[in-house]
Scaffold this motif. Structure first.
Motif, PDB file in Angstrom:
ATOM      1  N   ARG A 109     -11.012  -2.270   7.716  1.00  0.00           N
ATOM      2  CA  ARG A 109     -12.240  -3.284   7.858  1.00  0.00           C
ATOM      3  C   ARG A 109     -13.174  -2.401   8.793  1.00  0.00           C
ATOM      4  NH1 ARG A 109     -11.785  -9.008  10.406  1.00  0.00           N
ATOM      5  NH2 ARG A 109     -12.591  -7.967  12.617  1.00  0.00           N
ATOM      6  N   PRO A 110     -14.663  -2.134   8.439  1.00  0.00           N
ATOM      7  CA  PRO A 110     -15.575  -1.439   9.248  1.00  0.00           C
ATOM      8  C   PRO A 110     -15.605  -1.931  10.772  1.00  0.00           C
ATOM      9  CG  PRO A 110     -16.396  -2.061   7.178  1.00  0.00           C
ATOM     10  CD  PRO A 110     -15.369  -2.748   7.318  1.00  0.00           C
TER      11      PRO A 110
ATOM     12  N   TRP B 146     -18.271  -4.566  12.331  1.00  0.00           N
ATOM     13  CA  TRP B 146     -18.547  -6.072  12.028  1.00  0.00           C
ATOM     14  C   TRP B 146     -17.883  -6.897  12.873  1.00  0.00           C
ATOM     15  CZ3 TRP B 146     -16.514  -6.044   6.311  1.00  0.00           C
ATOM     16  CH2 TRP B 146     -17.395  -5.415   5.273  1.00  0.00           C
TER      17      TRP B 146
ATOM     18  N   TRP C 103     -21.641 -10.414   7.276  1.00  0.00           N
ATOM     19  CA  TRP C 103     -20.280  -9.554   6.509  1.00  0.00           C
ATOM     20  C   TRP C 103     -19.623 -10.178   5.714  1.00  0.00           C
ATOM     21  CZ3 TRP C 103     -15.386 -10.150   7.386  1.00  0.00           C
ATOM     22  CH2 TRP C 103     -14.898 -10.406   8.863  1.00  0.00           C
TER      23      TRP C 103
ATOM     24  N   PHE D 100     -21.180 -10.999   2.514  1.00  0.00           N
ATOM     25  CA  PHE D 100     -21.133  -9.625   1.646  1.00  0.00           C
ATOM     26  C   PHE D 100     -19.680  -9.351   1.159  1.00  0.00           C
ATOM     27  CE2 PHE D 100     -19.974  -5.046   1.536  1.00  0.00           C
ATOM     28  CZ  PHE D 100     -21.298  -4.747   0.775  1.00  0.00           C
ATOM     29  N   GLU D 101     -18.628  -9.476   1.965  1.00  0.00           N
ATOM     30  CA  GLU D 101     -17.380  -9.419   1.647  1.00  0.00           C
ATOM     31  C   GLU D 101     -17.032 -10.243   0.349  1.00  0.00           C
ATOM     32  OE1 GLU D 101     -14.459  -6.894   3.278  1.00  0.00           O
ATOM     33  OE2 GLU D 101     -16.027  -6.377   2.291  1.00  0.00           O
TER      34      GLU D 101
ATOM     35  N   LEU E  72     -18.787  -9.212  -2.721  1.00  0.00           N
ATOM     36  CA  LEU E  72     -18.085  -8.194  -3.594  1.00  0.00           C
ATOM     37  C   LEU E  72     -16.761  -8.645  -4.105  1.00  0.00           C
ATOM     38  CD1 LEU E  72     -18.030  -5.072  -4.010  1.00  0.00           C
ATOM     39  CD2 LEU E  72     -16.999  -4.729  -1.641  1.00  0.00           C
TER      40      LEU E  72
ATOM     41  N   TYR F 228     -19.792  -1.094  -3.143  1.00  0.00           N
ATOM     42  CA  TYR F 228     -18.522  -0.397  -2.485  1.00  0.00           C
ATOM     43  C   TYR F 228     -19.109   0.702  -1.873  1.00  0.00           C
ATOM     44  CZ  TYR F 228     -14.111  -2.071  -4.356  1.00  0.00           C
ATOM     45  OH  TYR F 228     -13.072  -2.996  -4.274  1.00  0.00           O
TER      46      TYR F 228
ATOM     47  N   ARG G 291     -20.092  -0.414   1.513  1.00  0.00           N
ATOM     48  CA  ARG G 291     -19.097  -0.717   2.388  1.00  0.00           C
ATOM     49  C   ARG G 291     -18.377   0.712   2.958  1.00  0.00           C
ATOM     50  NH1 ARG G 291     -13.901  -2.211   3.379  1.00  0.00           N
ATOM     51  NH2 ARG G 291     -13.224  -4.178   4.138  1.00  0.00           N
ATOM     52  N   ASN G 292     -18.170   1.510   2.012  1.00  0.00           N
ATOM     53  CA  ASN G 292     -17.508   2.749   2.535  1.00  0.00           C
ATOM     54  C   ASN G 292     -18.301   3.502   3.287  1.00  0.00           C
ATOM     55  OD1 ASN G 292     -15.355   2.371   0.582  1.00  0.00           O
ATOM     56  ND2 ASN G 292     -16.254   3.293  -1.062  1.00  0.00           N
TER      57      ASN G 292
ATOM     58  N   ILE H 100     -26.414  -5.241   7.223  1.00  0.00           N
ATOM     59  CA  ILE H 100     -26.167  -4.563   6.164  1.00  0.00           C
ATOM     60  C   ILE H 100     -27.359  -4.242   5.176  1.00  0.00           C
ATOM     61  CG2 ILE H 100     -24.715  -4.554   4.259  1.00  0.00           C
ATOM     62  CD1 ILE H 100     -22.937  -6.855   5.517  1.00  0.00           C
TER      63      ILE H 100
END
Length: 356
Positions: A150-151, A154, A194, A197-198, A201, A284, A287-288, A302
């Motif tokens: 996980r980033p 966040w 976030w 966002f997750e 996605l 993606y 997120r990456n 974001i």
């Protein structure tokens, strides 16, 4: 709290003050009322338990002793009463033996459970400050990044910190203004942002998998909810309902849908051309890209990447599709992302130059 109250809390003989600093914020009035109410309820429950134990003790004595002969030769009813009252007085004295040393309100505040109790591993007094909290938070997020993918930019929920054994960090944040303030100072992306966002996605990925499996990957028609449930995709069904239902999700993704109700609210509504496959690839990439960054962020949002940023990272196809599906701002608003105002102005200027 006044200086005198702070000094009392920090006194070495006060077990409720170990590990505190002078930065401890004063208690709000409603917190004091709540703690007093809780204290009185605890005292009342303790006294009721002691009275019940004494009553049982007396009944036990009465069963073991033959009062008809024993009371006449040894003691009378008054003696038994005196014995019971002496026990009550002794218990009462033990209960209030240390009340003069520690304010019960402050004791409840700082020793309200095992997590607050002093232990050998507790940080020393004055250990926590806003800078220390942020550095400890960064270390925790770095560990989460390695362990869970996980980033590290966040912001975690306070409940997550407690679950992961970092209740000390959670309580320190509470003392220094709360998790929202810490998030702002640490320049991290807030949980609600976030998490949205997750979840979005996940919805798009699950929907794309379903379309590939049951509709040969066609994005023309949104699948029926009854079919989704019938095929055992409960998670996909829940995500669709969380984001407003089939019609809203289908309209956002520019997909047709078969009416299952008589409601014509979304009939003919369109946000312009779009692609589910494009949305998944773009999100993606975002997120990456966040996985490569370390806190603090320059802008804790974001963000929708600019065309130039996509090109610099080798995403030529994504950069071309941004123009195809409405431009930088349009896509950002559709996916609830922050957008670059300068990029919007550049696109508007380029569009004006193309007009005859």
């Amino acid at each position: 709290a006044t200086c005198k109250e702070v000094q009392f809390l920090l006194h070495p003989k006060n077990p409720a003050g170990r590990g505190l600093s002078e930065d401890v914020p004063p208690m709000a009035p409603y917190v004091k009322r709540s703690l007093r109410k809780r204290q009185m309820a605890m005292k009342k429950k303790q006294m009721e338990t002691r009275k019940l134990n004494l009553k049982r003790q007396k009944e036990s004595i009465e069963k073991r002793i033959d009062f008809d002969g024993y009371i006449d030769h040894n003691i009378n009813d008054t003696d038994v009463t005196n014995v019971s009252m002496s026990n009550v007085d002794a218990l009462h004295d033990d209960e209030h033996e240390h009340d003069d040393d520690i304010d019960p309100i402050e004791k409840l505040r700082y020793m309200g459970g095992q997590r607050w109790a002093h232990s050998s591993g507790r940080n020393p007094r004055g250990h926590w400050s806003q800078d220390v909290i942020i550095q400890e938070l960064y270390k925790y997020l770095s560990h989460v990044k390695e362990e869970k993918g996980r980033p590290s930019v966040w912001m975690p929920r306070p409940s997550e910190l407690a679950t992961e054994g970092r209740d000390d960090l959670k309580q320190a944040m509470v003392r220094f203004g709360g998790s929202a303030k810490t998030c702002d100072l640490a320049k991290l992306i807030p949980y609600r942002e976030w998490r949205h966002f997750e979840s979005t996605l996940e919805l798009f990925v699950e929907l794309l998998k379903y379309l590939v499996k049951y509709h040969d990957g066609s994005e023309k028609v949104f699948p029926k909810l009854a079919d989704i449930q019938g095929n055992g995709h409960e998670r996909l069904y829940d995500l669709i309902m969380e984001y407003g239902g089939k019609k809203i999700v289908a309209t956002k993704l520019d997909m047709e849908f078969q009416a299952q109700t008589k409601l014509d609210l979304f009939k003919g509504m369109s946000f312009g051309p779009f692609s589910l496959d494009f949305a998944v690839r773009l999100m993606y990439f975002i997120r990456n890209d966040l996985m490569k960054k370390d806190p603090p962020l320059e802008r804790a949002k974001i963000q929708m990447p600019t065309k130039q940023y996509l090109l610099d990272n080798g995403e030529v196809r994504l950069a071309e599709e941004v123009s195809k599906y409405g431009g930088h701002e349009s896509i950002a608003r559709r996916l609830h992302l922050a957008f670059d105002q300068e990029e919007v102005q550049r696109e508007a200027k380029a569009f004006r130059t193309l007009k005859p």
